[in-house]
Design an enzyme around this catalytic site. Structure first.
Site, short mmCIF file in Angstrom:
data_model
loop_
_atom_site.label_atom_id
_atom_site.label_comp_id
_atom_site.label_asym_id
_atom_site.label_seq_id
_atom_site.Cartn_x
_atom_site.Cartn_y
_atom_site.Cartn_z
N LYS A 55 9.84 -17.60 12.85
CA LYS A 55 9.05 -17.30 14.05
C LYS A 55 9.83 -17.56 15.33
O LYS A 55 9.52 -17.01 16.38
CB LYS A 55 7.75 -18.10 14.05
CG LYS A 55 6.80 -17.66 12.95
CD LYS A 55 5.44 -17.37 13.50
CE LYS A 55 4.49 -16.73 12.50
NZ LYS A 55 4.41 -17.39 11.20
N SER A 80 -1.82 -22.75 15.27
CA SER A 80 -1.78 -24.15 14.86
C SER A 80 -0.51 -24.40 14.09
O SER A 80 -0.22 -25.51 13.69
CB SER A 80 -3.00 -24.47 14.01
OG SER A 80 -3.08 -23.54 12.96
N GLU A 206 1.33 -11.46 -0.55
CA GLU A 206 0.24 -12.26 0.04
C GLU A 206 -0.28 -13.25 -0.98
O GLU A 206 -0.12 -13.05 -2.19
CB GLU A 206 -0.93 -11.34 0.40
CG GLU A 206 -0.68 -10.46 1.60
CD GLU A 206 -1.86 -9.54 1.87
OE1 GLU A 206 -2.21 -9.40 3.05
OE2 GLU A 206 -2.43 -8.97 0.92
N GLY A 210 -6.07 -13.95 -0.35
CA GLY A 210 -6.06 -13.38 1.01
C GLY A 210 -5.33 -12.06 1.04
O GLY A 210 -4.39 -11.87 1.81
N ASP A 212 -5.76 -9.11 2.25
CA ASP A 212 -6.24 -8.10 3.20
C ASP A 212 -5.19 -7.01 3.44
O ASP A 212 -5.52 -5.85 3.63
CB ASP A 212 -6.62 -8.74 4.54
CG ASP A 212 -5.45 -9.46 5.16
OD1 ASP A 212 -5.12 -10.56 4.70
OD2 ASP A 212 -4.84 -8.91 6.11
N SER A 306 10.66 -17.68 4.30
CA SER A 306 10.28 -17.55 5.71
C SER A 306 10.20 -18.87 6.48
O SER A 306 10.28 -18.86 7.70
CB SER A 306 8.96 -16.78 5.81
OG SER A 306 7.99 -17.33 4.96
#
Ligand SMILES: *Cc1c(COP(=O)(O)O)cnc(C)c1O
Length: 321
Positions: A55, A80, A206, A210, A212, A306
């Site tokens: 990130k 968070s 995923e 979860g 999606d 990651s």
């Protein structure tokens, strides 16, 4: 508001902006892992990135893209987790004021890391308040730029630099496997692979509870789900981003899922065999490959690790279990 969908040219621009700020992380390999799946695996070690996750790349690129005036007014974000720390750290290095909207019950270790990088923290009640609304209000008051965790063209482009480096280091790949939360990492990675390793098949991974992103690709539109519970806390997003989805649709062949047990098994593998700490979310792609969710036999496979941010007590619990 019109959407700006990034392209590979934006990833190239990002590489220039983050040079000298983000680490060029190593690409690791393991004969044991290769033997287990009968493939040649390349692990891009973003657990060793500054602030402990990829990130930082998107954060540097998004802040670096602001002009001098915008930089003076500062940046606002909400998270968070790893994005908060990435924005706080990148802002400090670029001498920009950062404000992060965080839940009042955020883990103490994440709070202190974010504060330690010099960011101002605004607390909200995650059960009764909307963090995006609070961030929007603070940004409007200050004229500050909002940098969301994944649904932003400069964030996506920054995240794509990791796979660009990996292909530069190891050459063309047959397959690329990437963790999927909101889709910043996967969209950026798919742009880089498409340009630098044409024909490379791209997959997202995923947590099973979860899925999606998997549902969204199957349905051809963004599917929103209730926020799931999984140890992959960096991938607990209700839906992929609007800037991300068109890229995923065009360039990602499929999304597969793994269980929490498979993530724990993979964390143990990394500690025991490769001597590295990878957080549960960071293990998603590797878990899919090591647990045969994808047929990789004989292929050259790129895997993005990651992130590596996990509390010691949590890590000890995972390893003991
Ligand atoms: C944020 C995060 C992800 C998911 O990234 P998206 O860009 O939201 O898809 C995966 N792994 C780690 C370690 C993260 O911090």
């Amino acid at each position: 508001m019109s959407l700006r969908i990034p392209t590979y040219a934006d990833v190239e621009t990002a590489r220039g902006r983050i040079a000298g700020l983000a680490h060029r992380t190593p690409v690791l390999s393991s004969r044991t892992a290769d033997a287990r799946v009968g493939a040649t695996l390349f692990f891009k070690a973003e657990n060793l990135q500054r602030a402990g996750a990829f990130k930082f790349r998107g954060a540097c690129n998004a802040i670096g893209a602001l002009d001098a005036d915008a930089r003076k007014r500062g940046v606002v974000s909400y998270s968070s987790g790893n994005h908060a720390q990435a924005i706080a750290y990148a802002a400090r290095l670029l001498d920009v004021a950062a404000t992060i909207v965080m839940p009042s019950d955020a883990p103490a270790i994440k709070l202190s890391a974010t504060k330690g990088y010099g960011a101002e923290i605004i607390f909200y009640d995650r059960y009764n308040e909307d963090r995006e609304e609070i961030a929007g209000r603070v940004a409007a008051e200050r004229g500050a730029a909002i940098i969301p965790p994944y649904d932003h063209p400069d964030v996506i482009a920054g995240q794509g630099t990791a796979v660009a480096e990996m292909v530069e280091d190891v050459g063309a790949l047959d397959m690329l496997v990437v963790p999927l939360g909101g889709g910043g990492l996967l969209a950026g990675s798919a742009l880089a692979a498409g340009a630098l390793s044409p024909g490379c098949r791209v997959f997202g991974v995923e947590p099973a509870v979860g899925n999606d992103g998997q549902q969204s690709l199957q349905k051809g539109e963004i599917v929103r789900i209730a926020v799931p519970k999984s140890i992959a806390d960096g991938a607990l997003t209700p839906a992929v981003g609007r800037c991300n989805f068109p890229i995923l649709r065009e360039r990602v062949e499929n999304v597969v899922t793994v269980s929490d047990e498979e993530l724990v098994d993979t964390m143990k593998f990394f500690v025991e065999r490769m001597k590295i700490v990878v957080e549960p979310t960071g293990c998603l792609a590797a878990a899919a490959v090591l647990h045969a969710k994808l047929d990789c036999a004989g292929l050259r496979v790129g895997i993005v690790l990651s992130g590596g941010n996990v509390d010691l007590p949590a890590l000890a619990g995972f390893l003991a279990g």
